[in-house]
Design a protein around this motif. Structure first.
Motif, PDB file in Angstrom:
ATOM      1  N   LYS A  26      10.230 -54.048 -28.824  1.00  0.00           N
ATOM      2  CA  LYS A  26      11.236 -53.049 -29.204  1.00  0.00           C
ATOM      3  C   LYS A  26      11.750 -53.297 -30.616  1.00  0.00           C
ATOM      4  O   LYS A  26      11.940 -52.347 -31.395  1.00  0.00           O
ATOM      5  CB  LYS A  26      12.398 -53.069 -28.203  1.00  0.00           C
ATOM      6  CG  LYS A  26      13.303 -51.827 -28.301  1.00  0.00           C
ATOM      7  CD  LYS A  26      12.504 -50.567 -28.013  1.00  0.00           C
ATOM      8  CE  LYS A  26      13.167 -49.323 -28.532  1.00  0.00           C
ATOM      9  NZ  LYS A  26      12.293 -48.154 -28.414  1.00  0.00           N
ATOM     10  N   HIS A  59       9.904 -48.910 -24.108  1.00  0.00           N
ATOM     11  CA  HIS A  59      11.166 -48.265 -23.713  1.00  0.00           C
ATOM     12  C   HIS A  59      11.607 -47.307 -24.808  1.00  0.00           C
ATOM     13  O   HIS A  59      11.374 -47.548 -25.999  1.00  0.00           O
ATOM     14  CB  HIS A  59      12.244 -49.313 -23.430  1.00  0.00           C
ATOM     15  CG  HIS A  59      12.009 -50.083 -22.174  1.00  0.00           C
ATOM     16  ND1 HIS A  59      11.102 -51.121 -22.099  1.00  0.00           N
ATOM     17  CD2 HIS A  59      12.542 -49.957 -20.922  1.00  0.00           C
ATOM     18  CE1 HIS A  59      11.093 -51.608 -20.858  1.00  0.00           C
ATOM     19  NE2 HIS A  59      11.959 -50.922 -20.130  1.00  0.00           N
ATOM     20  N   LEU A  65      16.216 -50.160 -22.539  1.00  0.00           N
ATOM     21  CA  LEU A  65      15.787 -51.533 -22.272  1.00  0.00           C
ATOM     22  C   LEU A  65      16.924 -52.360 -21.690  1.00  0.00           C
ATOM     23  O   LEU A  65      16.725 -53.131 -20.742  1.00  0.00           O
ATOM     24  CB  LEU A  65      15.277 -52.173 -23.562  1.00  0.00           C
ATOM     25  CG  LEU A  65      14.796 -53.628 -23.484  1.00  0.00           C
ATOM     26  CD1 LEU A  65      13.739 -53.809 -22.407  1.00  0.00           C
ATOM     27  CD2 LEU A  65      14.263 -54.081 -24.844  1.00  0.00           C
TER      28      LEU A  65
END
Length: 206
Positions: A26, A59, A65
């Motif tokens: 991420k 995500h 997340l």
């Protein structure tokens, strides 16, 4: 005591490593201005096949997340602590199974996130404890119900938001339930209360 602490720590290794990977991806996606959405499942299309295996790693936002972090850690820790001998197999089946089912039943669009795994773990832990009739595992079933019982509503389109992959949630729930049945004869079992008496009879017979 040391053995118990060691077992608790070891059960957390894989869940923590998985979360580490999720956060690294991420941060990379955000920092490099990349878009990993196309690593998700796109139902019934060739471009979405890879997502069967990769979709839990992606995500839509940090908020997405964050929402998955605690339940993913806790439920996977429970799996690796209480079902350590069969945990890797169950985790793999839930991971790929929920992706495959989502690929088959999902609405058009990219399905991403680890929510399907969370549902799979919750339903496995719940039904496995009940089916095995072993008190510690039943206690985990009740705890999962208390903490995550509300998850069940997001498995149905009538209650889930339009942006939510209720198909992924339902797929995880189905996969986890099937795992609880398929693996019922493996892993921890309820102790036989007459085992000691049988051993004594055998010794006396000898």
């Amino acid at each position: 005591m040391k053995h118990d602490v060691r077992r608790i720590v070891l059960a957390a290794v894989i869940p923590l490593f998985l979360l580490f990977i999720l956060y690294i991806l991420k941060f990379l996606e955000t920092g490099m201005d990349w878009d990993f959405t196309k690593l998700g499942v796109y139902p019934m299309e060739k471009r979405g096949v890879f997502g069967i295996f990769a979709h839990p790693l992606v995500h839509s936002s940090f908020k997405h997340l964050f929402a998955n972090t605690l339940p993913l850690f806790f439920l996977s820790w429970c799996l690796f602590y209480f079902y350590r001998d069969i945990a890797p197999y169950i985790f793999f089946v839930i991971w790929t199974g929920c992706g495959l089912l989502t690929f088959c039943i999902g609405k058009p669009g990219w399905h991403i996130g680890a929510s399907g795994i969370i549902y799979g773990l919750a339903f496995f832990l719940f039904f496995s404890g009940l089916l095995r009739k072993h008190v510690p595992l039943i206690a985990i079933s009740l705890l999962v119900t208390f903490l995550y019982g509300g998850l069940v509503w997001n498995m149905f389109p009538q209650f889930a938001k339009e942006t939510t992959s209720w198909e992924g949630h339902l797929s995880g729930a189905i996969t986890g339930t099937l795992c609880s049945i398929a693996f019922m004869g493996h892993g921890p079992q309820r102790p036989n209360p007459f085992a000691d008496d049988d051993e004594k009879e055998e010794e006396e017979g000898v």
